[in-house]
Design an enzyme around this catalytic site. Structure first.
Site, PDB file in Angstrom:
ATOM      1  N   TYR A 147     -42.242  37.442  12.397  1.00  0.00           N
ATOM      2  CA  TYR A 147     -42.864  38.568  11.690  1.00  0.00           C
ATOM      3  C   TYR A 147     -43.875  39.270  12.601  1.00  0.00           C
ATOM      4  CZ  TYR A 147     -45.354  40.987   7.869  1.00  0.00           C
ATOM      5  OH  TYR A 147     -45.929  41.923   7.050  1.00  0.00           O
ATOM      6  N   GLU A 149     -44.504  39.127  15.923  1.00  0.00           N
ATOM      7  CA  GLU A 149     -43.996  39.738  17.156  1.00  0.00           C
ATOM      8  C   GLU A 149     -42.998  40.850  16.836  1.00  0.00           C
ATOM      9  OE1 GLU A 149     -45.541  39.389  19.728  1.00  0.00           O
ATOM     10  OE2 GLU A 149     -45.970  37.333  20.291  1.00  0.00           O
TER      11      GLU A 149
HETATM   12  P1  NAD Z   1     -41.644  43.154  -0.210  1.00  0.00           P
HETATM   13  O1  NAD Z   1     -40.919  41.947   0.293  1.00  0.00           O
HETATM   14  O2  NAD Z   1     -41.995  43.220  -1.639  1.00  0.00           O
HETATM   15  O3  NAD Z   1     -40.826  44.476   0.144  1.00  0.00           O
HETATM   16  C1  NAD Z   1     -40.024  44.604   1.285  1.00  0.00           C
HETATM   17  C2  NAD Z   1     -38.749  45.330   0.877  1.00  0.00           C
HETATM   18  O4  NAD Z   1     -37.905  45.481   2.038  1.00  0.00           O
HETATM   19  C3  NAD Z   1     -37.919  44.554  -0.146  1.00  0.00           C
HETATM   20  O5  NAD Z   1     -37.556  45.387  -1.213  1.00  0.00           O
HETATM   21  C4  NAD Z   1     -36.707  44.072   0.630  1.00  0.00           C
HETATM   22  O6  NAD Z   1     -35.559  43.893  -0.161  1.00  0.00           O
HETATM   23  C5  NAD Z   1     -36.567  45.173   1.676  1.00  0.00           C
HETATM   24  N1  NAD Z   1     -35.856  44.763   2.886  1.00  0.00           N
HETATM   25  C6  NAD Z   1     -36.061  43.647   3.637  1.00  0.00           C
HETATM   26  N2  NAD Z   1     -35.224  43.622   4.686  1.00  0.00           N
HETATM   27  C7  NAD Z   1     -34.489  44.780   4.604  1.00  0.00           C
HETATM   28  C8  NAD Z   1     -33.456  45.342   5.403  1.00  0.00           C
HETATM   29  N3  NAD Z   1     -33.016  44.732   6.500  1.00  0.00           N
HETATM   30  N4  NAD Z   1     -32.928  46.527   5.023  1.00  0.00           N
HETATM   31  C9  NAD Z   1     -33.351  47.167   3.894  1.00  0.00           C
HETATM   32  N5  NAD Z   1     -34.331  46.677   3.111  1.00  0.00           N
HETATM   33  C10 NAD Z   1     -34.895  45.492   3.467  1.00  0.00           C
HETATM   34  O7  NAD Z   1     -42.944  43.320   0.703  1.00  0.00           O
HETATM   35  P2  NAD Z   1     -44.180  44.318   0.560  1.00  0.00           P
HETATM   36  O8  NAD Z   1     -45.371  43.500   0.332  1.00  0.00           O
HETATM   37  O9  NAD Z   1     -43.855  45.421  -0.357  1.00  0.00           O
HETATM   38  O10 NAD Z   1     -44.269  44.883   2.049  1.00  0.00           O
HETATM   39  C11 NAD Z   1     -43.742  46.147   2.407  1.00  0.00           C
HETATM   40  C12 NAD Z   1     -44.046  46.434   3.874  1.00  0.00           C
HETATM   41  O11 NAD Z   1     -45.460  46.436   4.079  1.00  0.00           O
HETATM   42  C13 NAD Z   1     -43.457  45.384   4.823  1.00  0.00           C
HETATM   43  O12 NAD Z   1     -42.983  46.050   5.973  1.00  0.00           O
HETATM   44  C14 NAD Z   1     -44.650  44.535   5.172  1.00  0.00           C
HETATM   45  O13 NAD Z   1     -44.519  43.968   6.446  1.00  0.00           O
HETATM   46  C15 NAD Z   1     -45.802  45.540   5.113  1.00  0.00           C
HETATM   47  N6  NAD Z   1     -47.080  44.858   4.823  1.00  0.00           N
HETATM   48  C16 NAD Z   1     -47.347  44.383   3.575  1.00  0.00           C
HETATM   49  C17 NAD Z   1     -48.545  43.727   3.340  1.00  0.00           C
HETATM   50  C18 NAD Z   1     -48.916  43.202   1.974  1.00  0.00           C
HETATM   51  O14 NAD Z   1     -49.990  42.608   1.835  1.00  0.00           O
HETATM   52  N7  NAD Z   1     -48.130  43.391   0.952  1.00  0.00           N
HETATM   53  C19 NAD Z   1     -49.466  43.551   4.386  1.00  0.00           C
HETATM   54  C20 NAD Z   1     -49.128  44.025   5.647  1.00  0.00           C
HETATM   55  C21 NAD Z   1     -47.940  44.706   5.857  1.00  0.00           C
END
Ligand code: NAD
Ligand code: UDP
Length: 319
Positions: A147, A149
């Site tokens: 994640y 990297e």
């Molecule tokens: P989440 O897991 O609820 O949402 C991620 C979404 O991406 C999911 O709906 C999943 O089905 C989809 N997904 C995963 N791999 C995929 C692929 N290969 N193709 C298409 N869709 C794909 O997570 P979240 O908390 O909503 O996070 C959303 C983004 O924000 C992520 O990129 C995460 O790294 C970033 N982020 C979130 C947080 C947090 O605290 N929630 C903090 C830092 C960064």
């Protein structure tokens, strides 16, 4: 803000993505939600399906995507340690192949593109609070590396496409965010503690609970992401988005027990490998450039999130 933009949200069925789709529709945009439903679910966007300006596309962003749009928010990626460690190779592919595909799309259609990066790029930080100029301290071969990297390399790709191809990029480094529609079993601390407290089960603290995190309520975060997308083209970030109020994990557990009035007792368990000791964003840049700061206190945000989980658990039990 330009109205009636066509906006792609990858990961739009996830926790943050579903809130973003909702707010973009509220602002008058057309939204194409692209998701493979790995960790997200269509249930998160059912309430948007009736809207003529909303479209759902089941697609894995590790494969190329062809469509026309003005803006792309690239959020697709499993975000909780349990989920991103479930298939670490796919996690890296999603971050890197996914970024290449979305950047390629942005280049072809001349769209503006925003990357949901993360505070994890700072790893277990030696600079506190974390400023954007800090390069981080990440273990490149540990269990969190797929994640951390992956997200670091995605940032590299964004900046190389910017320098090499002149595309308009925005990079947000998101700190721990919580709120309604978090996955109840994704192992993240806020959802774990709330579900445990509501079920009067032991609250599992990993380590001694002295590690810190800073928790941002989802509405504040989405407001920050949209302000970043609408900022002047010459502002690329990376910019920290998060709530600088810092709490120990023990304090969070006590707060959840207090608000829910739960009978739960605290249970200490082993600390996972490479678990960061402390985390708190320096949000000076977001304040100056975007005029953004979070406005929701932990108390208020927790109450709304607890209300969501109470309803979810009641529906599950009666269903
Ligand atoms: P989440 O897991 O609820 O949402 C991620 C979404 O991406 C999911 O709906 C999943 O089905 C989809 N997904 C995963 N791999 C995929 C692929 N290969 N193709 C298409 N869709 C794909 O997570 P979240 O908390 O909503 O996070 C959303 C983004 O924000 C992520 O990129 C995460 O790294 C970033 N982020 C979130 C947080 C947090 O605290 N929630 C903090 C830092 C960064
Ligand atoms: N944590 C905990 N109990 C849990 C889940 C998480 O003590 O049931 C701790 C975890 O070890 C970490 C912090 O809470 O120190 C935040 O964990 P989370 O997975 O939510 O986010 P991240 O570690 O990615 O910031």
């Amino acid at each position: 803000m330009h109205l009636n933009q066509r906006v792609v949200v990858t990961g739009g069925c996830g926790f943050l993505g579903s809130h973003l789709c909702e707010k973009l529709l509220d602002a008058g945009h057309e939204v194409i939600c692209v998701d493979n439903c790995f960790t997200g679910t269509k249930a998160n966007v059912f309430h948007l399906m009736e809207n003529r300006r909303f479209e759902f596309l089941r697609h894995d962003i590790t494969f190329p995507l062809y469509l026309e749009a003005d803006q792309i928010y690239n959020l697709a990626c499993p975000a909780s340690p349990i989920h991103y460690q479930h298939d670490p190779v796919q996690t890296t592919k999603t971050s890197i192949h996914g970024a290449i595909n979305m950047l390629g799309l942005a280049k072809r259609i001349r769209a503006k593109i925003l990357q949901a990066s993360t505070s994890e790029v700072y790893g277990d930080p030696q600079v506190h609070p974390q400023v954007e100029s800090y390069w981080g301290r990440v273990n490149p071969i540990g269990p969190r590396a797929c994640y951390d990297e992956g997200k670091r390399c995605a940032e590299t790709l964004f900046f190389d496409y910017y320098r090499q191809h002149g595309i308009r990029i925005k990079v947000a480094r998101i700190f721990n965010t919580y709120g309604p529609r978090m996955h109840p079993n994704d192992g993240r601390v806020v959802s774990n503690f709330i579900v445990q407290a509501l079920n009067n089960k032991p609250i599992t603290i990993y380590g001694d609970g002295s590690q810190t995190r800073s928790f941002c309520y989802v509405d504040d975060l989405i407001d920050g992401l949209m302000k970043l997308m609408e900022s002047e083209d010459r502002f690329t970030g990376p910019v920290n988005l998060g709530n600088p109020s810092e709490f120990t994990i023990l304090q969070l557990a006590e707060k959840v027990i207090e608000i829910t009035g739960s009978q739960s007792k605290i249970k200490f368990e082993a600390l996972p490998q490479d678990d960061p000791r402390q985390r708190k964003p320096d949000i000076t840049m977001a304040g100056k450039v975007l005029g953004w700061e979070p406005v929701t206190s932990l108390e208020k945000g927790l109450k709304r999130t607890i209300a969501y989980f109470e309803k979810l658990l009641t529906t599950k039990q009666s269903g």
